[in-house]
Write an enzyme that holds these catalytic residues in place. Structure first.
Site, PDB file in Angstrom:
ATOM      1  N   LYS A  37       0.850  -1.200   0.000  1.00 49.18           N
ATOM      2  CA  LYS A  37       0.000   0.000   0.000  1.00 49.18           C
ATOM      3  C   LYS A  37       0.881   1.245   0.000  1.00 49.18           C
ATOM      4  CE  LYS A  37      -3.974   1.921   2.564  1.00 49.18           C
ATOM      5  NZ  LYS A  37      -4.806   1.769   3.788  1.00 49.18           N
ATOM      6  N   SER A 112      -9.686   1.664   2.960  1.00 55.79           N
ATOM      7  CA  SER A 112      -8.872   2.432   2.039  1.00 55.79           C
ATOM      8  C   SER A 112      -7.813   1.610   1.305  1.00 55.79           C
ATOM      9  CB  SER A 112      -8.187   3.563   2.801  1.00 55.79           C
ATOM     10  OG  SER A 112      -7.284   3.032   3.757  1.00 55.79           O
ATOM     11  N   SER A 136      -9.820  -0.612   7.136  1.00 56.72           N
ATOM     12  CA  SER A 136      -9.280  -0.404   5.785  1.00 56.72           C
ATOM     13  C   SER A 136      -8.614  -1.617   5.139  1.00 56.72           C
ATOM     14  CB  SER A 136      -8.284   0.758   5.783  1.00 56.72           C
ATOM     15  OG  SER A 136      -8.983   1.980   5.833  1.00 56.72           O
TER      16      SER A 136
END
Lengths: 432, 89
Positions: A37, A112, A136
């Site tokens: 990420k 996210s 997330s």
């Protein structure tokens, strides 16, 4: 040894940066391609957090988790798309465009860590790292039909993770199945003195699917208002499978769910308002205008560099901490947070794990959650685990309207092993 | 109720630039969100978040750090090995 190269394009916009040729090494993750990420620092590879304010930033060091992955032979193949600084539940809120759900490109992948989930779900990579502040990792895992886990707070070092809400967030594994999650967690859990919240609790477990006699608590609130009845029904079927596998199902109550979401948002916004003050255009990112006065230059840089959701949260966090409002918002949120932790402690004296849906609905259509409050409300089932710091996993549990649904398993503090065993038993039970 | 003036004041406190056209939208959203946060009024004030926390200390030892030129490499403006920032006064 060897080289990983992408063989296909990226139709879901899962990646912000792709490495043309990534090398494998030797170790537990030899031959494994891993996407990271984009809020996790990677030496020499741009790290944007999905924000314009970090465009062009190249970290001079690796996050602890990236050092660990490299040391075990994984190929770091790219940086995945995300809601700006992790602030969102859809991965639409990125300066680099939205990520789409591989199961239906009209829908969001969740957020996210939506880029990481889409990269694994579409088969572009074997595994990925996400971060979970209020769901997330688990939300996009549920929406995309993969497994995602938020480990116990402190078990994985946050050194090199660009901070958003320090007291809530953890880096965690995302993969297609539970054994892969377990393997990745073995590599990620290692004490690190550079993160003062890091605990010494290495995970060395191998998943065991025997859950005979296990007590599974099911909080009524996880099937309450706002939960799509079709999602509730399929998750109940999943819980019945656990019962057939030998577990005892016990319904229970979690009264602090009434205000857990408000406590979560006040806390994360307050922490964000302090953390994001470092983005001033002086040390990284597109530069501020040095000829202007400090406040003028700082405000301009942040107006142009941050999206609306980030500015909204920084402003509301500033407000919640401001003189005259601190007692009403921040202090109350911390009391509420203690009540959530107390609810978990009470329940975990009676049951071994808690189970329920990961998300109240299936993946939203792109553009559906345009109002911030309605997006926040969809995090209700994931935020309690972050407030209490306990481990939680989302494992695929069937489909509604062709879209994946996630079963969430939460466990006692530092009982990540148990949570993984239950998820593994479920995964094996489904495929049996 | 939060007014547009309040939102401008918060933006100033937070050093977050907003443009006039956004003011109405932010004000409406802040009111909706803060109304929702009122649910915290039912929580009894407690001792705060301190319980169970303790400080982690370590010896203050000199260890290698990153080379200054690598740290300065991401900055827009530098001067004599320092970051160059806008004027404060």
């Amino acid at each position: 040894m060897g080289i990983f190269a992408f063989s296909a394009p990226d139709p879901c916009n899962a990646f912000i940066t792709r490495i043309p040729e990534a090398e494998y090494g030797d170790g537990k993750l030899a031959g494994v391609s891993i996407a990271v990420k984009d809020n996790i620092s990677t030496k020499g590879i741009p790290t944007t957090c999905g924000s314009k304010i970090l465009e062009g930033y190249i970290p001079p060091y690796d996050a602890h988790v990236v050092e660990l992955l490299r040391a075990e032979g994984a190929a770091i193949v790219g940086k995945t798309n995300m809601d700006e600084f992790g602030m969102g539940t859809t991965t639409e809120n990125s300066a680099y465009g939205p990520t789409l759900n591989p199961a239906d490109r009209e829908r969001v992948p969740g957020g996210s860590s939506g880029g990481s989930a889409a990269a694994v779900a579409s088969g572009m990579v074997a595994m990925a790292l996400g971060t979970d502040t209020g769901g997330s990792i688990r939300c996009p895992a549920a929406f995309c039909g993969i497994v995602g886990m938020k480990p116990t707070y402190g078990r994985v070092s946050r050194y090199g993770l660009v901070a958003y809400a320090n007291s809530l967030e953890q880096i965690g594994p995302m993969a297609a199945n539970v054994p892969d999650i377990s393997l990745l967690l073995q590599v990620l859990t290692c004490h690190d003195p550079r993160d003062s919240t890091s605990i010494t609790a290495p995970y060395t477990h191998t998943p065991d699917p025997d859950i005979h006699g296990l007590k599974v608590g099911v909080p009524e609130e996880y099937f309450g208002k706002g939960v799509d009845p079709r999602v509730a029904s399929i998750v109940w079927e999943g819980i019945s499978l656990l019962e057939r596998l030998g577990a005892e199902i016990i319904t229970c109550r979690m009264p602090s769910m009434d205000y857990a979401l408000a406590a979560y948002y006040v806390t994360c916004m307050s922490e964000a308002s302090s953390n994001l003050a470092r983005f001033d255009g002086v040390r990284y990112g597109p530069p501020a205008d040095p000829k202007k006065q400090w406040h003028e230059s700082f405000q301009e840089r942040r107006r142009d560099g941050f999206g609306k959701e980030v500015r909204r949260r920084v402003m509301l966090g500033t407000f919640a901490l401001s003189s005259g409002y601190y007692g009403k918002y921040y202090a109350k949120a911390q009391s509420a947070r203690r009540n959530v932790a107390a609810d978990f402690s009470r329940l975990f004296s009676e049951v071994d794990v808690l189970a329920g849906p990961t998300m109240p609905t299936i993946a939203f259509r792109v553009g559906e959650k345009s109002d911030p409050l309605s997006m926040y409300l969809s995090d209700i089932l994931t935020v309690p685990a972050n407030l209490a710091g306990v481990p939680a996993i989302s494992v695929p549990c069937g489909k509604v309207d062709g879209m994946p649904v996630g079963l969430q398993i939460m466990g006692r503090w530092c009982a990540d092993e148990r949570v993984i065993d239950v998820a593994y038993a479920f995964e094996e039970g489904v495929s049996a | 109720m939060i007014s547009e003036r309040d939102v401008l004041h918060i933006a100033e406190l937070a050093d977050i630039g907003i443009i006039r056209e956004e003011l109405d939208e932010f004000t409406g959203q802040f009111n909706d969100i803060l109304d929702y946060f009122d649910i915290l009024d039912q929580v009894e004030a407690g001792a705060g978040a301190e319980t169970g926390l303790y400080n982690v200390f370590r010896d203050d030892e000199v260890v290698p750090s990153l080379p200054p030129d690598e740290i300065l490499g991401n900055a827009g403006e530098t001067e004599d090995g320092f970051f160059r920032a806008p004027r404060v006064m």
